[in-house]
Write a protein that holds these residues in place. Structure first.
Motif, PDB file in Angstrom:
ATOM      1  N   TYR A   1       0.564  -1.000   0.587  1.00 54.00           N
ATOM      2  CA  TYR A   1       0.018  -0.192  -0.524  1.00 54.00           C
ATOM      3  C   TYR A   1       0.932   1.102  -0.001  1.00 54.00           C
ATOM      4  O   TYR A   1       0.323   1.961  -0.318  1.00 54.00           O
ATOM      5  N   TYR A   2       1.582   0.953   0.671  1.00 60.21           N
ATOM      6  CA  TYR A   2       2.882   2.226   0.914  1.00 60.21           C
ATOM      7  C   TYR A   2       3.388   2.603  -0.165  1.00 60.21           C
ATOM      8  O   TYR A   2       4.303   3.693  -0.735  1.00 60.21           O
ATOM      9  N   MET A   3       3.573   2.128  -0.684  1.00 59.05           N
ATOM     10  CA  MET A   3       4.478   1.687  -2.175  1.00 59.05           C
ATOM     11  C   MET A   3       3.469   2.836  -3.075  1.00 59.05           C
ATOM     12  O   MET A   3       4.226   3.595  -3.838  1.00 59.05           O
ATOM     13  N   TRP A   4       2.881   1.816  -3.258  1.00 61.46           N
ATOM     14  CA  TRP A   4       1.317   2.636  -4.401  1.00 61.46           C
ATOM     15  C   TRP A   4       1.127   4.168  -3.636  1.00 61.46           C
ATOM     16  O   TRP A   4       0.766   5.155  -4.820  1.00 61.46           O
ATOM     17  N   LEU A   5       0.932   4.013  -2.505  1.00 57.43           N
ATOM     18  CA  LEU A   5       0.832   5.246  -2.220  1.00 57.43           C
ATOM     19  C   LEU A   5       1.939   6.186  -2.461  1.00 57.43           C
ATOM     20  O   LEU A   5       1.214   7.639  -3.134  1.00 57.43           O
ATOM     21  N   VAL A   6       3.502   6.375  -2.126  1.00 59.24           N
ATOM     22  CA  VAL A   6       4.750   7.156  -2.732  1.00 59.24           C
ATOM     23  C   VAL A   6       4.060   7.873  -3.869  1.00 59.24           C
ATOM     24  O   VAL A   6       4.551   8.622  -4.739  1.00 59.24           O
ATOM     25  N   ARG A   7       4.324   6.269  -4.416  1.00 56.48           N
ATOM     26  CA  ARG A   7       4.171   6.556  -6.270  1.00 56.48           C
ATOM     27  C   ARG A   7       3.435   7.403  -6.822  1.00 56.48           C
ATOM     28  O   ARG A   7       3.220   8.561  -7.034  1.00 56.48           O
ATOM     29  N   ASN A   8       1.734   7.736  -6.460  1.00 56.62           N
ATOM     30  CA  ASN A   8       1.009   7.735  -7.235  1.00 56.62           C
ATOM     31  C   ASN A   8       0.949   9.556  -5.974  1.00 56.62           C
ATOM     32  O   ASN A   8       1.024  10.389  -7.728  1.00 56.62           O
ATOM     33  N   LEU A   9       1.664   9.515  -5.128  1.00 56.60           N
ATOM     34  CA  LEU A   9       2.431  10.814  -4.863  1.00 56.60           C
ATOM     35  C   LEU A   9       3.469  11.874  -6.198  1.00 56.60           C
ATOM     36  O   LEU A   9       3.023  13.205  -6.122  1.00 56.60           O
TER      37      LEU A   9
END
Length: 93
Positions: free
Chosen positions: A1-9
């Motif tokens: 989840y965190y990797m997805w979040l950071v990549r989207n940011l």
């Protein structure tokens, strides 16, 4: 989840990540820091050492505390509270 979040940011542009990390923002004007983490943490324990080293190299006062286990935030509050307050008393008074 965190990797997805950071990549989207960063809109998928991973070249934006290094300049956004705190270690790349350390300078001689950075204020004193208290770092607390556990060894098995979302942010790897070695990152605390790297950040502390960057602060020391810049001449910035730093206290670092790395605790056993995989506690996070409130999980090590009992252990970190007194050192945190002592740090604040020393630098904020």
């Amino acid at each position: 989840y965190y990797m997805w979040l950071v990549r989207n940011l960063v809109g998928g542009d991973l070249t934006l990540l290094p300049p956004a990390t705190p270690i790349h923002r350390v300078s001689t004007t950075t204020g004193p820091m208290f770092l607390a983490s556990s060894l098995n943490e979302l942010v790897p324990g070695k990152e605390v050492g790297l950040m502390a080293s960057a602060l020391i190299a810049a001449g910035v006062p730093v206290d670092a505390m790395v605790l056993q286990g995989s506690r996070h935030g409130e999980g090590y509050m009992v252990d970190a509270l007194a050192p945190s307050l002592a740090f604040l008393e020393r630098y904020v008074g």
